[in-house]
Design a protein around this motif. Structure first.
Motif, PDB file in Angstrom:
ATOM      1  N   ARG A 117      29.832 -49.067  54.241  1.00 50.38           N
ATOM      2  CA  ARG A 117      30.060 -47.663  53.912  1.00 50.38           C
ATOM      3  C   ARG A 117      30.179 -47.390  52.426  1.00 50.38           C
ATOM      4  N   LYS A 118      30.118 -48.428  51.590  1.00 53.40           N
ATOM      5  CA  LYS A 118      30.380 -48.197  50.167  1.00 53.40           C
ATOM      6  C   LYS A 118      29.337 -47.297  49.526  1.00 53.40           C
ATOM      7  N   GLN A 119      28.110 -47.319  50.037  1.00 52.12           N
ATOM      8  CA  GLN A 119      27.087 -46.436  49.471  1.00 52.12           C
ATOM      9  C   GLN A 119      27.278 -44.981  49.916  1.00 52.12           C
ATOM     10  N   VAL A 120      28.146 -44.767  50.896  1.00 47.68           N
ATOM     11  CA  VAL A 120      28.513 -43.412  51.333  1.00 47.68           C
ATOM     12  C   VAL A 120      29.818 -42.978  50.662  1.00 47.68           C
ATOM     13  N   ASP A 121      30.812 -43.861  50.691  1.00 47.75           N
ATOM     14  CA  ASP A 121      32.158 -43.532  50.211  1.00 47.75           C
ATOM     15  C   ASP A 121      32.200 -43.211  48.722  1.00 47.75           C
ATOM     16  N   LEU A 122      31.631 -44.109  47.927  1.00 45.31           N
ATOM     17  CA  LEU A 122      31.803 -43.977  46.485  1.00 45.31           C
ATOM     18  C   LEU A 122      31.126 -42.722  45.932  1.00 45.31           C
ATOM     19  N   PRO A 123      29.902 -42.371  46.357  1.00 45.07           N
ATOM     20  CA  PRO A 123      29.342 -41.086  45.921  1.00 45.07           C
ATOM     21  C   PRO A 123      30.167 -39.891  46.404  1.00 45.07           C
ATOM     22  N   ALA A 124      30.730 -39.988  47.608  1.00 43.22           N
ATOM     23  CA  ALA A 124      31.557 -38.889  48.120  1.00 43.22           C
ATOM     24  C   ALA A 124      32.799 -38.700  47.255  1.00 43.22           C
ATOM     25  N   ILE A 125      33.392 -39.821  46.822  1.00 41.21           N
ATOM     26  CA  ILE A 125      34.570 -39.731  45.952  1.00 41.21           C
ATOM     27  C   ILE A 125      34.176 -39.151  44.590  1.00 41.21           C
ATOM     28  N   GLU A 126      33.085 -39.647  44.029  1.00 39.53           N
ATOM     29  CA  GLU A 126      32.632 -39.140  42.728  1.00 39.53           C
ATOM     30  C   GLU A 126      32.399 -37.637  42.761  1.00 39.53           C
ATOM     31  N   ALA A 127      31.917 -37.147  43.901  1.00 43.66           N
ATOM     32  CA  ALA A 127      31.552 -35.732  44.001  1.00 43.66           C
ATOM     33  C   ALA A 127      32.756 -34.800  43.917  1.00 43.66           C
ATOM     34  N   VAL A 128      33.973 -35.293  44.148  1.00 43.32           N
ATOM     35  CA  VAL A 128      35.151 -34.423  44.124  1.00 43.32           C
ATOM     36  C   VAL A 128      36.028 -34.650  42.901  1.00 43.32           C
ATOM     37  N   LEU A 129      35.596 -35.509  41.982  1.00 43.13           N
ATOM     38  CA  LEU A 129      36.455 -35.845  40.847  1.00 43.13           C
ATOM     39  C   LEU A 129      36.440 -34.734  39.796  1.00 43.13           C
ATOM     40  N   PRO A 130      37.619 -34.360  39.304  1.00 46.49           N
ATOM     41  CA  PRO A 130      37.688 -33.369  38.231  1.00 46.49           C
ATOM     42  C   PRO A 130      37.383 -34.017  36.882  1.00 46.49           C
ATOM     43  N   ALA A 131      37.226 -33.206  35.879  1.00 44.45           N
ATOM     44  CA  ALA A 131      37.054 -33.719  34.521  1.00 44.45           C
ATOM     45  C   ALA A 131      38.263 -34.573  34.153  1.00 44.45           C
ATOM     46  N   GLY A 132      38.015 -35.697  33.524  1.00 36.81           N
ATOM     47  CA  GLY A 132      39.099 -36.573  33.095  1.00 36.81           C
ATOM     48  C   GLY A 132      39.404 -37.701  34.063  1.00 36.81           C
ATOM     49  N   VAL A 133      38.799 -37.675  35.254  1.00 41.73           N
ATOM     50  CA  VAL A 133      38.961 -38.774  36.208  1.00 41.73           C
ATOM     51  C   VAL A 133      37.583 -39.374  36.477  1.00 41.73           C
ATOM     52  N   ARG A 134      37.485 -40.695  36.386  1.00 38.41           N
ATOM     53  CA  ARG A 134      36.194 -41.336  36.604  1.00 38.41           C
ATOM     54  C   ARG A 134      36.328 -42.477  37.612  1.00 38.41           C
ATOM     55  N   LEU A 135      35.221 -42.773  38.266  1.00 42.68           N
ATOM     56  CA  LEU A 135      35.153 -43.876  39.220  1.00 42.68           C
ATOM     57  C   LEU A 135      34.385 -45.024  38.590  1.00 42.68           C
ATOM     58  N   ASN A 136      35.003 -46.192  38.513  1.00 48.40           N
ATOM     59  CA  ASN A 136      34.340 -47.388  38.002  1.00 48.40           C
ATOM     60  C   ASN A 136      34.036 -48.321  39.166  1.00 48.40           C
ATOM     61  N   ARG A 137      32.767 -48.533  39.463  1.00 43.56           N
ATOM     62  CA  ARG A 137      32.392 -49.508  40.482  1.00 43.56           C
ATOM     63  C   ARG A 137      32.584 -50.913  39.925  1.00 43.56           C
ATOM     64  N   LEU A 138      33.251 -51.755  40.680  1.00 44.41           N
ATOM     65  CA  LEU A 138      33.547 -53.115  40.209  1.00 44.41           C
ATOM     66  C   LEU A 138      32.588 -54.094  40.889  1.00 44.41           C
ATOM     67  N   GLU A 139      31.318 -53.976  40.552  1.00 48.42           N
ATOM     68  CA  GLU A 139      30.300 -54.799  41.193  1.00 48.42           C
ATOM     69  C   GLU A 139      30.253 -56.215  40.642  1.00 48.42           C
ATOM     70  N   ASP A 140      31.020 -56.471  39.597  1.00 47.59           N
ATOM     71  CA  ASP A 140      31.056 -57.803  38.987  1.00 47.59           C
ATOM     72  C   ASP A 140      32.283 -58.593  39.448  1.00 47.59           C
ATOM     73  N   ARG A 141      32.849 -58.210  40.603  1.00 44.61           N
ATOM     74  CA  ARG A 141      34.030 -58.898  41.112  1.00 44.61           C
ATOM     75  C   ARG A 141      33.796 -59.365  42.553  1.00 44.61           C
ATOM     76  N   ALA A 142      34.397 -60.487  42.882  1.00 44.02           N
ATOM     77  CA  ALA A 142      34.406 -61.005  44.252  1.00 44.02           C
ATOM     78  C   ALA A 142      35.774 -60.713  44.868  1.00 44.02           C
ATOM     79  N   LEU A 143      35.872 -60.865  46.187  1.00 45.69           N
ATOM     80  CA  LEU A 143      37.127 -60.623  46.898  1.00 45.69           C
ATOM     81  C   LEU A 143      37.311 -61.731  47.926  1.00 45.69           C
ATOM     82  N   LEU A 144      38.425 -62.440  47.826  1.00 46.40           N
ATOM     83  CA  LEU A 144      38.749 -63.537  48.735  1.00 46.40           C
ATOM     84  C   LEU A 144      40.013 -63.198  49.507  1.00 46.40           C
ATOM     85  N   ALA A 145      40.034 -63.547  50.794  1.00 54.08           N
ATOM     86  CA  ALA A 145      41.236 -63.373  51.609  1.00 54.08           C
ATOM     87  C   ALA A 145      41.756 -64.745  51.995  1.00 54.08           C
ATOM     88  N   PHE A 146      42.985 -65.042  51.608  1.00 51.11           N
ATOM     89  CA  PHE A 146      43.629 -66.319  51.933  1.00 51.11           C
ATOM     90  C   PHE A 146      44.748 -65.992  52.908  1.00 51.11           C
TER      91      PHE A 146
END
Length: 362
Positions: A116-145
């Motif tokens: 859903r990330k290709q749906v969620d992140l654009p939806a979030i960006e679409a409602v952001l006011p001036a002064g708030v930005r969305l940074n995609r962290l595509e250079d990070r991995a996520l591990l669950a231990f």
């Protein structure tokens, strides 16, 4: 197909790679799903969840901006704390479920589903006011231990992790690698999720797997663990047709939000809270050993009253378990129902979830 930064390590460890949410991911390793599942319940297992979407919302008013898409109360989330929430649609369905952490200084850390990330992140960006930005962290991995030994073992490399409460978040170093750690997971067990720079992910994974008793685990065990824990999988148990009320996720709606009714889909949610939903998510325990998979019809006296959305054999239960939706009159715990498996009626009963008690740190 995309691959995560740990793809080479998965193959080195003998992982069986399968397509999932646009990625090649390990469904299991040579020990098998049963062994990986039970190892998580008894000790510690490492899961690669790098396919999930990671992002930061940055700027004054980030929490209020995010509330335009969710009924969760984000503004009361204190620095160093994380919560589970839902993104909702104008029609009252669930766009996705997600995790959000307050990192302080006007920064929110988000984790959304891979599918859903290709749906969620654009939806979030679409409602952001001036002064708030969305940074995609595509250079990070996520591990669950995950598992009862995960935090004690990890504390030998990063002592600060032992002080984290459930749903606590902190920036730490593990084996000299700077990471963001949250005491959370989707197995029903204690454990952590670790956001790490992609180029350091393999070194971190190897350091964790070198800990005594730690084992790698794949998508198969992750699914059986989350189902035994009564946790929803997006696309199976919740989707854009499902409301938070039907899904028994009303607890994610903040008290303040229930007073304001200012979130997408509030009209449907309010109507269902007042009058009851047409259907409800339930747990199911089939008799015998045969699991009932997703899309199995649920019947009563020969009439279809619902459908299974997730089903498997539960290794910790030593028997099958399932979740699904039924018409509200048939949702009470203990209700006798039938699951239509391969043309035969399999007896089952409605059961409270989780099927296996949660063991989160408290």
């Amino acid at each position: 197909m995309l691959e995560t930064p740990l793809a080479s390590l998965h193959r080195e460890l003998g992982g069986k790679m399968v397509p999932f949410a646009g990625y090649l991911m390990p469904v299991q390793y040579p020990a098998g799903i049963l062994a990986e599942h039970l190892a998580t319940r008894a000790g510690a297992a490492l899961f690669d969840v790098s396919h999930m979407g990671q992002a930061e919302l940055v700027g004054e008013g980030a929490a209020a901006a995010l509330e335009r898409l969710t009924p969760a109360d984000i503004q009361i989330l204190k620095p160093g704390r994380q919560k589970y929430g839902l993104l909702t649609t104008e029609s009252g369905g669930i766009l996705d479920d997600f995790m959000v952490a307050n990192l302080g200084e006007g920064r929110l850390f988000l984790v959304v589903n891979a599918s859903r990330k290709q749906v969620d992140l654009p939806a979030i960006e679409a409602v952001l006011p001036a002064g708030v930005r969305l940074n995609r962290l595509e250079d990070r991995a996520l591990l669950a231990f995950q598992g009862p030994q995960a935090v004690p073992l990890l504390a030998t490399l990063a002592p600060g992790v032992a002080a984290l409460p459930f749903m606590g978040v902190a920036r730490l170093e593990i084996a000299g690698i700077p990471v963001l750690v949250s005491r959370s997971g989707y197995t029903g067990e204690d454990g952590v999720e670790i956001s790490v720079p992609a180029e350091r992910a393999e070194a971190l994974a190897k350091a964790l797997l070198a800990l005594p008793g730690a084992v790698p685990a794949g998508l198969g065990a992750r699914d059986s663990l989350r189902l035994e824990a009564g946790l929803c999988l997006y696309g199976n148990d919740i989707d854009e047709t499902t409301s938070p009320v039907e899904a028994a996720l009303v607890w994610t709606i903040g008290k303040r939000r229930r007073m304001a009714w200012d979130f997408p889909g509030a009209g449907r949610v309010r109507e269902e809270l007042d009058n009851g939903p047409r259907r409800l998510r339930i747990g199911l325990l089939p008799e015998g050993r045969q699991p009932a998979r997703a899309h199995t019809a649920i019947a009563l006296a020969g009439e279809t009253v619902g459908e299974v959305t997730s089903g498997t054999f539960g290794p910790s239960l030593n028997g099958p378990c399932a979740m699904g939706y039924v018409a509200r009159p048939h949702a009470a715990d203990g209700t006798a129902l039938e699951l239509m498996v391969r043309g035969k009626a399999l007896p089952a009963r409605v059961a409270a979830t989780p099927f296996v008690p949660h063991r989160y740190a408290r």
